[in-house]
Design a protein around this motif. Structure first.
Motif, PDB file in Angstrom:
ATOM      1  N   ASP A  61      -9.246  -5.855  -7.989  1.00  0.00           N
ATOM      2  CA  ASP A  61      -9.127  -7.217  -8.534  1.00  0.00           C
ATOM      3  C   ASP A  61      -7.863  -7.904  -8.016  1.00  0.00           C
ATOM      4  O   ASP A  61      -7.900  -9.076  -7.637  1.00  0.00           O
ATOM      5  N   TRP A  62      -6.743  -7.186  -8.021  1.00  0.00           N
ATOM      6  CA  TRP A  62      -5.496  -7.769  -7.533  1.00  0.00           C
ATOM      7  C   TRP A  62      -5.563  -8.083  -6.047  1.00  0.00           C
ATOM      8  O   TRP A  62      -5.029  -9.108  -5.601  1.00  0.00           O
ATOM      9  N   LEU A  63      -6.219  -7.240  -5.265  1.00  0.00           N
ATOM     10  CA  LEU A  63      -6.370  -7.522  -3.836  1.00  0.00           C
ATOM     11  C   LEU A  63      -7.232  -8.763  -3.620  1.00  0.00           C
ATOM     12  O   LEU A  63      -6.951  -9.579  -2.735  1.00  0.00           O
ATOM     13  N   GLN A  64      -8.258  -8.928  -4.425  1.00  0.00           N
ATOM     14  CA  GLN A  64      -9.074 -10.142  -4.323  1.00  0.00           C
ATOM     15  C   GLN A  64      -8.267 -11.370  -4.740  1.00  0.00           C
ATOM     16  O   GLN A  64      -8.378 -12.428  -4.116  1.00  0.00           O
ATOM     17  N   GLU A  65      -7.456 -11.226  -5.766  1.00  0.00           N
ATOM     18  CA  GLU A  65      -6.574 -12.318  -6.199  1.00  0.00           C
ATOM     19  C   GLU A  65      -5.587 -12.685  -5.082  1.00  0.00           C
ATOM     20  O   GLU A  65      -5.303 -13.866  -4.849  1.00  0.00           O
ATOM     21  N   ALA A  66      -5.090 -11.682  -4.385  1.00  0.00           N
ATOM     22  CA  ALA A  66      -4.129 -11.897  -3.304  1.00  0.00           C
ATOM     23  C   ALA A  66      -4.705 -12.763  -2.187  1.00  0.00           C
ATOM     24  O   ALA A  66      -3.961 -13.481  -1.511  1.00  0.00           O
ATOM     25  N   ARG A  67      -6.008 -12.735  -2.011  1.00  0.00           N
ATOM     26  CA  ARG A  67      -6.636 -13.562  -0.971  1.00  0.00           C
ATOM     27  C   ARG A  67      -6.293 -15.035  -1.154  1.00  0.00           C
ATOM     28  O   ARG A  67      -6.166 -15.767  -0.174  1.00  0.00           O
ATOM     29  N   LEU A  91      -9.076  -4.784   1.109  1.00  0.00           N
ATOM     30  CA  LEU A  91      -8.020  -5.042   2.088  1.00  0.00           C
ATOM     31  C   LEU A  91      -8.579  -5.733   3.334  1.00  0.00           C
ATOM     32  O   LEU A  91      -7.949  -6.644   3.879  1.00  0.00           O
ATOM     33  N   LEU A  92      -9.756  -5.309   3.785  1.00  0.00           N
ATOM     34  CA  LEU A  92     -10.352  -5.934   4.968  1.00  0.00           C
ATOM     35  C   LEU A  92     -10.706  -7.397   4.735  1.00  0.00           C
ATOM     36  O   LEU A  92     -10.778  -8.182   5.685  1.00  0.00           O
ATOM     37  N   ALA A  93     -10.877  -7.783   3.491  1.00  0.00           N
ATOM     38  CA  ALA A  93     -11.174  -9.182   3.161  1.00  0.00           C
ATOM     39  C   ALA A  93      -9.912 -10.041   3.099  1.00  0.00           C
ATOM     40  O   ALA A  93     -10.004 -11.264   3.032  1.00  0.00           O
ATOM     41  N   PHE A  94      -8.745  -9.407   3.124  1.00  0.00           N
ATOM     42  CA  PHE A  94      -7.478 -10.138   3.085  1.00  0.00           C
ATOM     43  C   PHE A  94      -7.091 -10.524   4.506  1.00  0.00           C
ATOM     44  O   PHE A  94      -7.104  -9.692   5.406  1.00  0.00           O
ATOM     45  N   GLU A  95      -6.709 -11.771   4.724  1.00  0.00           N
ATOM     46  CA  GLU A  95      -6.478 -12.258   6.088  1.00  0.00           C
ATOM     47  C   GLU A  95      -5.034 -12.170   6.562  1.00  0.00           C
ATOM     48  O   GLU A  95      -4.759 -12.360   7.734  1.00  0.00           O
ATOM     49  N   GLY A  96      -4.091 -11.896   5.672  1.00  0.00           N
ATOM     50  CA  GLY A  96      -2.684 -11.808   6.062  1.00  0.00           C
ATOM     51  C   GLY A  96      -2.283 -10.391   6.450  1.00  0.00           C
ATOM     52  O   GLY A  96      -3.097  -9.473   6.458  1.00  0.00           O
ATOM     53  N   PRO A 111      -3.603  18.809   4.086  1.00  0.00           N
ATOM     54  CA  PRO A 111      -4.468  18.196   5.106  1.00  0.00           C
ATOM     55  C   PRO A 111      -5.317  17.029   4.599  1.00  0.00           C
ATOM     56  O   PRO A 111      -5.562  16.088   5.353  1.00  0.00           O
ATOM     57  N   PHE A 112      -5.767  17.056   3.345  1.00  0.00           N
ATOM     58  CA  PHE A 112      -6.607  15.955   2.869  1.00  0.00           C
ATOM     59  C   PHE A 112      -5.849  14.631   2.850  1.00  0.00           C
ATOM     60  O   PHE A 112      -6.452  13.566   2.849  1.00  0.00           O
ATOM     61  N   ARG A 113      -4.518  14.683   2.853  1.00  0.00           N
ATOM     62  CA  ARG A 113      -3.708  13.454   2.848  1.00  0.00           C
ATOM     63  C   ARG A 113      -3.509  12.868   4.252  1.00  0.00           C
ATOM     64  O   ARG A 113      -2.900  11.821   4.406  1.00  0.00           O
ATOM     65  N   HIS A 114      -4.000  13.528   5.254  1.00  0.00           N
ATOM     66  CA  HIS A 114      -3.784  13.070   6.620  1.00  0.00           C
ATOM     67  C   HIS A 114      -4.740  11.953   7.030  1.00  0.00           C
ATOM     68  O   HIS A 114      -4.543  11.343   8.079  1.00  0.00           O
ATOM     69  N   HIS A 115      -5.761  11.697   6.239  1.00  0.00           N
ATOM     70  CA  HIS A 115      -6.676  10.582   6.520  1.00  0.00           C
ATOM     71  C   HIS A 115      -6.526   9.515   5.454  1.00  0.00           C
ATOM     72  O   HIS A 115      -6.701   9.782   4.272  1.00  0.00           O
ATOM     73  N   SER A 116      -6.215   8.320   5.894  1.00  0.00           N
ATOM     74  CA  SER A 116      -6.022   7.198   4.982  1.00  0.00           C
ATOM     75  C   SER A 116      -7.066   6.121   5.235  1.00  0.00           C
ATOM     76  O   SER A 116      -7.161   5.595   6.344  1.00  0.00           O
ATOM     77  N   TYR A 117      -7.826   5.784   4.205  1.00  0.00           N
ATOM     78  CA  TYR A 117      -8.734   4.640   4.311  1.00  0.00           C
ATOM     79  C   TYR A 117      -7.934   3.345   4.443  1.00  0.00           C
ATOM     80  O   TYR A 117      -8.350   2.420   5.131  1.00  0.00           O
ATOM     81  N   VAL A 118      -6.797   3.269   3.782  1.00  0.00           N
ATOM     82  CA  VAL A 118      -5.963   2.069   3.804  1.00  0.00           C
ATOM     83  C   VAL A 118      -5.511   1.741   5.232  1.00  0.00           C
ATOM     84  O   VAL A 118      -5.460   0.576   5.625  1.00  0.00           O
ATOM     85  N   SER A 119      -5.218   2.765   6.005  1.00  0.00           N
ATOM     86  CA  SER A 119      -4.711   2.544   7.370  1.00  0.00           C
ATOM     87  C   SER A 119      -5.657   1.730   8.235  1.00  0.00           C
ATOM     88  O   SER A 119      -5.221   1.019   9.143  1.00  0.00           O
ATOM     89  N   ARG A 120      -6.941   1.826   7.986  1.00  0.00           N
ATOM     90  CA  ARG A 120      -7.934   1.059   8.764  1.00  0.00           C
ATOM     91  C   ARG A 120      -7.686  -0.438   8.664  1.00  0.00           C
ATOM     92  O   ARG A 120      -7.930  -1.182   9.604  1.00  0.00           O
ATOM     93  N   ALA A 121      -7.128  -0.886   7.527  1.00  0.00           N
ATOM     94  CA  ALA A 121      -6.874  -2.313   7.314  1.00  0.00           C
ATOM     95  C   ALA A 121      -5.410  -2.702   7.529  1.00  0.00           C
ATOM     96  O   ALA A 121      -5.103  -3.883   7.666  1.00  0.00           O
TER      97      ALA A 121
END
Length: 151
Positions: A61-67, A91-96, A111-121
């Motif tokens: 919700d906060w990320l959508q608000e940030a848009r 995050l991908l919907a945020f343009e800044g 090892p499970f911490r080595h992949h971040s979904y956030v990093s893609r955006a």
């Protein structure tokens, strides 16, 4: 001129910083880190929304608000970094610019911490520097916003 607004979002358990007996996240409390960030943001000419939630949907919700309200986003999604496609999509919907921040060096951990979904955006990542990394993330986002001509 109005200061650029930055959302600095923290995920589950970040409010427990400083209480970890192992010291993974340092000894500084979350409240102290928030104060440091507010002071540093003000010195950079940024208006800061520094928030924490233990609930994934609230972060979305906060990320959508940030848009509509923010020029940049800094996010430490904590454990959701490794699991949340919903946060990635928001995050991908945020343009800044987006900075991914971590108190610990996630690549020196399990090892499970080595992949971040956030990093893609993310525009960039700051990790392993504790509370100093939060300040560096603010410095980076201020520069990225200025390069876009928003300051």
């Amino acid at each position: 001129m109005k200061s650029p607004n930055v959302y600095f979002l923290n995920g589950p358990n970040a409010n427990l910083y400083g209480l970890d007996k192992n010291g993974t996240y340092g000894r500084e409390s979350f409240a102290s880190i928030k104060t440091r960030c507010e002071e540093h943001a003000a010195s950079l000419g940024l208006a800061l929304e520094f928030r924490q939630s233990n609930h994934e949907g609230v972060l979305v919700d906060w990320l959508q608000e940030a848009r509509e309200k923010a020029s940049g986003v800094i996010i430490n999604a904590t454990g959701l970094t490794y699991t949340s496609v919903s946060i990635l999509d928001a995050l991908l919907a945020f343009e800044g610019p987006i900075i991914e921040a971590h108190m610990s060096n996630i690549w020196k951990r399990e090892p499970f911490r080595h992949h971040s979904y956030v990093s893609r955006a993310a525009t960039g990542v700051v990790a392993g520097l504790g509370a100093l990394g939060y300040e560096l993330a603010l410095t980076a986002i201020a520069r990225l916003i200025a390069e876009r001509g928003e300051s």
